[in-house]
Design an enzyme around this catalytic site. Sequence first.
Site, short mmCIF file in Angstrom:
data_model
loop_
_atom_site.label_atom_id
_atom_site.label_comp_id
_atom_site.label_asym_id
_atom_site.label_seq_id
_atom_site.Cartn_x
_atom_site.Cartn_y
_atom_site.Cartn_z
N SER A 188 0.59 -1.16 -0.01
CA SER A 188 0.04 -0.01 -0.08
C SER A 188 0.87 1.38 0.03
O SER A 188 0.34 2.53 -0.26
CB SER A 188 -0.97 0.03 1.33
OG SER A 188 -0.18 -0.04 2.28
N HIS A 216 -5.13 -5.46 0.14
CA HIS A 216 -5.42 -4.42 -0.95
C HIS A 216 -5.58 -5.06 -2.29
O HIS A 216 -5.94 -4.22 -3.26
CB HIS A 216 -4.29 -3.44 -1.08
CG HIS A 216 -4.09 -2.20 0.27
ND1 HIS A 216 -5.02 -1.20 0.03
CD2 HIS A 216 -3.52 -2.38 1.53
CE1 HIS A 216 -4.60 -0.63 1.14
NE2 HIS A 216 -3.82 -1.18 1.86
N LYS A 247 -11.40 -3.20 2.69
CA LYS A 247 -11.12 -2.62 1.07
C LYS A 247 -12.15 -2.93 0.23
O LYS A 247 -13.06 -2.17 0.02
CB LYS A 247 -9.81 -2.93 0.92
CG LYS A 247 -8.56 -2.87 2.01
CD LYS A 247 -8.50 -1.48 2.31
CE LYS A 247 -7.30 -1.07 3.35
NZ LYS A 247 -7.22 -1.78 4.57
#
Length: 399
Positions: A188, A216, A247
Amino acid sequence: MDFSPALNSVLDTVERWRKADCYPLFPVVTEAGPTRARVRTADGGQWPVTVFASADYLGLSGLPCVGRGAAAAVERFGTGAYGAQSVGGFTTLHESLEAVVADYFGRPAALLFPTGMQANIGVLATLAGPRDTVLVDSLDHGSIVMGARLSGARVLTFRHNDPGHLAELLRGTGGPGRRIVVVDGLFSADGDLAALREITELTTEHGALVVVDEAHSAGALGERGRGAADHLGVLDRVDVITGTFSKALVSTGGFVCADERLVDLLRHSAGAYLMTLGPPPAAVGATLAAFAVLREEGDERRARLARTARSLRERLTAAGVGIAASTAHVVTVPIGPVDRTARIARRLIAHGLMVAPLFPPAVPIGGARLRLGVTAAHTPEDVDLAVRLIADALAEEPA
């Protein structure tokens, strides 16, 4: 109250930003549009603010069916969990979601945690011990490092995405203990993918385990959306998958996927699971609804996300804006000094664009940056706006 010099420096920085009217953190959202690509903020007053600070990668957060999933769960089971799950019980929804997650990732079993952070801490603090060695990438998420340190194992850090350095460390860590390599599937901080092909070759060669945090990348990458390991063709060589529903799955909670024996061990001994409540029913209901959308629309939404992310990367580069090594939907713009990064982020939101400024210790000292999270809900006009405003802000705030 007295603090250490390091902690005092944090407060000094916050005070300096506030005095200069460039404090860039904790924007207060007062109204949301149909997706998290549009919000109104308390300090900006502008409607809409275009959001590239979201992790709603597939654009599911505003879907009525997801909201109905949350509401139905509250109607059936109430707002909260029923105490510690081992004695207070958990709902049939939790049980269903564990089965859905295990099936989605093609694993025998899965376990839910209140957050992705607790999932990482729980699996590492349980799986590793004082005789073991945990090897982490230098840009791994902080929760991975926390879990490794809490385990009491020896913790070694290899250079970011450097399989050669990892091989060197593995060669020097033989012995009776277990060796565990832990990486983010999609980092990230830079938006690049872990070198999982090379890493899994090394773990096979050296008899080490590999844990991949797909926070992610779950839902957003891979042929079926099963994350970076799936995307890179090595999912079957990963021992443990961790991740979060906060997410692409637009809810909250974490998960671990592994073989049945490890999941059973975590369920009965992981402090990060046993000493806290489970995810609330609303979060579980929303997540189940999001998985249902993925079954029907996941391919199309992932394709749209990939096109938009590629367009943003290409447009920023063409505008002379330097970006990190992103190859996916997390795009970062290196800035460097923390004060310049704060001023740029504050300027952007004042002009209708929200991005995520990253500061140490989340990134290395001197490596402050802007992180942009692309979503399937972003339009070409959103990309145009982001590129123009970021290029203008960099020009107005010279290094």
